[in-house]
Design a protein around this motif. Structure first.
Motif, PDB file in Angstrom:
ATOM      1  N   THR A  25     -12.363  -8.387 -17.380  1.00 12.17           N
ATOM      2  CA  THR A  25     -10.930  -8.163 -17.580  1.00 12.17           C
ATOM      3  C   THR A  25     -10.200  -8.485 -16.286  1.00 12.17           C
ATOM      4  N   LYS A  26      -8.899  -8.649 -16.393  1.00 10.86           N
ATOM      5  CA  LYS A  26      -8.060  -8.801 -15.213  1.00 10.86           C
ATOM      6  C   LYS A  26      -7.979  -7.434 -14.541  1.00 10.86           C
ATOM      7  N   ARG A  27      -8.220  -7.391 -13.244  1.00 12.87           N
ATOM      8  CA  ARG A  27      -8.234  -6.134 -12.515  1.00 12.87           C
ATOM      9  C   ARG A  27      -7.384  -6.268 -11.254  1.00 12.87           C
ATOM     10  N   THR A  28      -6.614  -5.242 -10.987  1.00 10.71           N
ATOM     11  CA  THR A  28      -5.737  -5.211  -9.817  1.00 10.71           C
ATOM     12  C   THR A  28      -5.820  -3.830  -9.184  1.00 10.71           C
ATOM     13  N   ALA A  29      -5.796  -3.773  -7.865  1.00  7.44           N
ATOM     14  CA  ALA A  29      -5.733  -2.499  -7.154  1.00  7.44           C
ATOM     15  C   ALA A  29      -4.741  -2.618  -6.012  1.00  7.44           C
ATOM     16  N   VAL A  30      -3.998  -1.533  -5.790  1.00 13.93           N
ATOM     17  CA  VAL A  30      -3.044  -1.455  -4.687  1.00 13.93           C
ATOM     18  C   VAL A  30      -3.431  -0.256  -3.831  1.00 13.93           C
ATOM     19  N   ALA A  31      -3.601  -0.492  -2.533  1.00 10.63           N
ATOM     20  CA  ALA A  31      -3.911   0.579  -1.586  1.00 10.63           C
ATOM     21  C   ALA A  31      -2.846   0.600  -0.502  1.00 10.63           C
ATOM     22  N   LYS A  32      -2.666   1.778   0.095  1.00 11.14           N
ATOM     23  CA  LYS A  32      -1.659   1.940   1.144  1.00 11.14           C
ATOM     24  C   LYS A  32      -2.219   2.744   2.304  1.00 11.14           C
ATOM     25  N   THR A  33      -1.646   2.519   3.472  1.00 11.63           N
ATOM     26  CA  THR A  33      -1.908   3.342   4.641  1.00 11.63           C
ATOM     27  C   THR A  33      -0.699   3.278   5.556  1.00 11.63           C
ATOM     28  N   ALA A  34      -0.753   4.030   6.647  1.00 12.02           N
ATOM     29  CA  ALA A  34       0.330   4.044   7.623  1.00 12.02           C
ATOM     30  C   ALA A  34      -0.255   4.115   9.018  1.00 12.02           C
ATOM     31  N   VAL A  35       0.482   3.570   9.976  1.00 11.41           N
ATOM     32  CA  VAL A  35       0.131   3.691  11.387  1.00 11.41           C
ATOM     33  C   VAL A  35       1.319   4.327  12.088  1.00 11.41           C
ATOM     34  N   MET A  36       1.106   5.521  12.642  1.00 10.58           N
ATOM     35  CA  MET A  36       2.157   6.200  13.383  1.00 10.58           C
ATOM     36  C   MET A  36       1.997   5.856  14.863  1.00 10.58           C
ATOM     37  N   MET A  37       3.131   5.600  15.517  1.00 11.30           N
ATOM     38  CA  MET A  37       3.102   5.143  16.905  1.00 11.30           C
ATOM     39  C   MET A  37       4.376   5.567  17.613  1.00 11.30           C
ATOM     40  N   LYS A  38       4.423   5.311  18.896  1.00 11.70           N
ATOM     41  CA  LYS A  38       5.641   5.564  19.664  1.00 11.70           C
ATOM     42  C   LYS A  38       6.731   4.613  19.177  1.00 11.70           C
ATOM     43  N   PRO A  39       7.977   5.065  19.170  1.00 18.05           N
ATOM     44  CA  PRO A  39       9.072   4.161  18.763  1.00 18.05           C
ATOM     45  C   PRO A  39       9.102   2.869  19.584  1.00 18.05           C
ATOM     46  N   GLU A  40       8.755   2.952  20.854  1.00 16.66           N
ATOM     47  CA  GLU A  40       8.756   1.755  21.706  1.00 16.66           C
ATOM     48  C   GLU A  40       7.706   0.741  21.233  1.00 16.66           C
ATOM     49  N   THR A  41       6.583   1.247  20.765  1.00 13.58           N
ATOM     50  CA  THR A  41       5.530   0.361  20.259  1.00 13.58           C
ATOM     51  C   THR A  41       6.005  -0.356  19.002  1.00 13.58           C
ATOM     52  N   MET A  42       6.628   0.392  18.106  1.00  8.33           N
ATOM     53  CA  MET A  42       7.163  -0.214  16.876  1.00  8.33           C
ATOM     54  C   MET A  42       8.188  -1.291  17.222  1.00  8.33           C
ATOM     55  N   GLN A  43       9.044  -0.996  18.160  1.00  8.75           N
ATOM     56  CA  GLN A  43      10.077  -1.959  18.557  1.00  8.75           C
ATOM     57  C   GLN A  43       9.448  -3.226  19.109  1.00  8.75           C
ATOM     58  N   ARG A  44       8.426  -3.099  19.913  1.00  7.07           N
ATOM     59  CA  ARG A  44       7.762  -4.275  20.484  1.00  7.07           C
ATOM     60  C   ARG A  44       7.067  -5.095  19.407  1.00  7.07           C
ATOM     61  N   ASP A 136      -2.001   6.808  21.593  1.00  2.00           N
ATOM     62  CA  ASP A 136      -1.754   7.964  20.727  1.00  2.00           C
ATOM     63  C   ASP A 136      -1.487   7.582  19.277  1.00  2.00           C
ATOM     64  N   MET A 137      -1.588   6.318  18.931  1.00  2.00           N
ATOM     65  CA  MET A 137      -1.365   5.912  17.542  1.00  2.00           C
ATOM     66  C   MET A 137      -2.334   6.651  16.626  1.00  2.00           C
ATOM     67  N   SER A 138      -1.912   6.902  15.399  1.00  2.00           N
ATOM     68  CA  SER A 138      -2.807   7.482  14.404  1.00  2.00           C
ATOM     69  C   SER A 138      -2.655   6.724  13.096  1.00  2.00           C
ATOM     70  N   ILE A 139      -3.736   6.720  12.328  1.00  2.00           N
ATOM     71  CA  ILE A 139      -3.804   5.958  11.076  1.00  2.00           C
ATOM     72  C   ILE A 139      -3.996   6.922   9.918  1.00  2.00           C
ATOM     73  N   GLY A 140      -3.229   6.697   8.836  1.00  2.00           N
ATOM     74  CA  GLY A 140      -3.441   7.458   7.613  1.00  2.00           C
ATOM     75  C   GLY A 140      -2.184   8.164   7.153  1.00  2.00           C
ATOM     76  N   PRO A 141      -2.206   8.730   6.007  1.00  2.00           N
ATOM     77  CA  PRO A 141      -3.336   8.722   5.083  1.00  2.00           C
ATOM     78  C   PRO A 141      -3.547   7.334   4.469  1.00  2.00           C
ATOM     79  N   THR A 142      -4.767   7.078   4.088  1.00  2.00           N
ATOM     80  CA  THR A 142      -5.138   5.839   3.401  1.00  2.00           C
ATOM     81  C   THR A 142      -5.546   6.227   1.991  1.00  2.00           C
ATOM     82  N   TYR A 143      -4.960   5.539   1.000  1.00  2.00           N
ATOM     83  CA  TYR A 143      -5.222   5.957  -0.377  1.00  2.00           C
ATOM     84  C   TYR A 143      -5.016   4.817  -1.368  1.00  2.00           C
ATOM     85  N   LEU A 144      -5.627   4.996  -2.548  1.00  2.00           N
ATOM     86  CA  LEU A 144      -5.418   4.087  -3.669  1.00  2.00           C
ATOM     87  C   LEU A 144      -4.115   4.475  -4.347  1.00  2.00           C
TER      88      LEU A 144
END
Length: 161
Positions: A25-44, A136-144
């Motif tokens: 069958t046709k199968r699809t999956a979507v997963a997500k996560t996040a990386v939290m960081m200093k605002p300066e890191t995001m800007q760069r 100091d970056m952190s990763i997660g949560p990671t989920y389906l």
């Protein structure tokens, strides 16, 4: 809850499940996560000012490569002919990068692990490329987030029975 565990053989040892009798069958999956960081890191990252290069471009390629290599990382995953892999990035305008992967196939088993592996590798790549300026970056949560296709039907996170 008297269901037989499918990943164990008669000797109660781990095995790869036989999917040879399952319907394609046709199968699809979507997963997500996040990386939290200093605002300066995001800007760069957004301004392309990270010394190792274009963080999101490299993370995108890392996610795609990881999805294709999932059976090499996860012992009981079946090698699959993936028909599509896409990663997207967004942020909260301050300190969090969101990563989403959509993985597709037409086959006898799902692509949830490939999608989860894709976002994980992309997030780890962001960390690797930015760690010199922000350990100091952190990763997660990671989920389906969702999956479509297969005998067990569709799933959307938060819509459990």
């Amino acid at each position: 809850m008297n269901q037989r565990l499918t990943h164990f053989n008669e000797q109660q040892r781990a095995k790869m499940v036989d999917v040879s009798n399952k319907e394609e069958t046709k199968r699809t999956a979507v997963a997500k996560t996040a990386v939290m960081m200093k605002p300066e890191t995001m800007q760069r990252i957004k301004e392309g000012q990270v010394g190792k290069g274009d963080v999101l471009a490299v993370a995108q390629v890392a996610g795609i490569m990881a999805a294709k290599k999932t059976p090499e990382w996860i012992p009981m995953c079946h090698p699959l002919q993936l028909t599509g892999i896409d990663l997207s990035f967004s942020d909260n305008g301050h300190d969090t990068l969101y990563i989403e992967a959509t993985v597709k196939t037409f086959g006898v088993t799902g692509v949830e692990m490939e999608a989860l592996t894709a976002v994980s590798a992309a997030a780890l790549t962001v960390y690797d490329m930015c760690k010199a300026m922000d350990r100091d970056m952190s990763i997660g949560p990671t989920y389906l987030q969702s999956k479509q296709g297969g005998k067990s039907g569709d799933y959307i996170r938060g819509n459990s029975r």
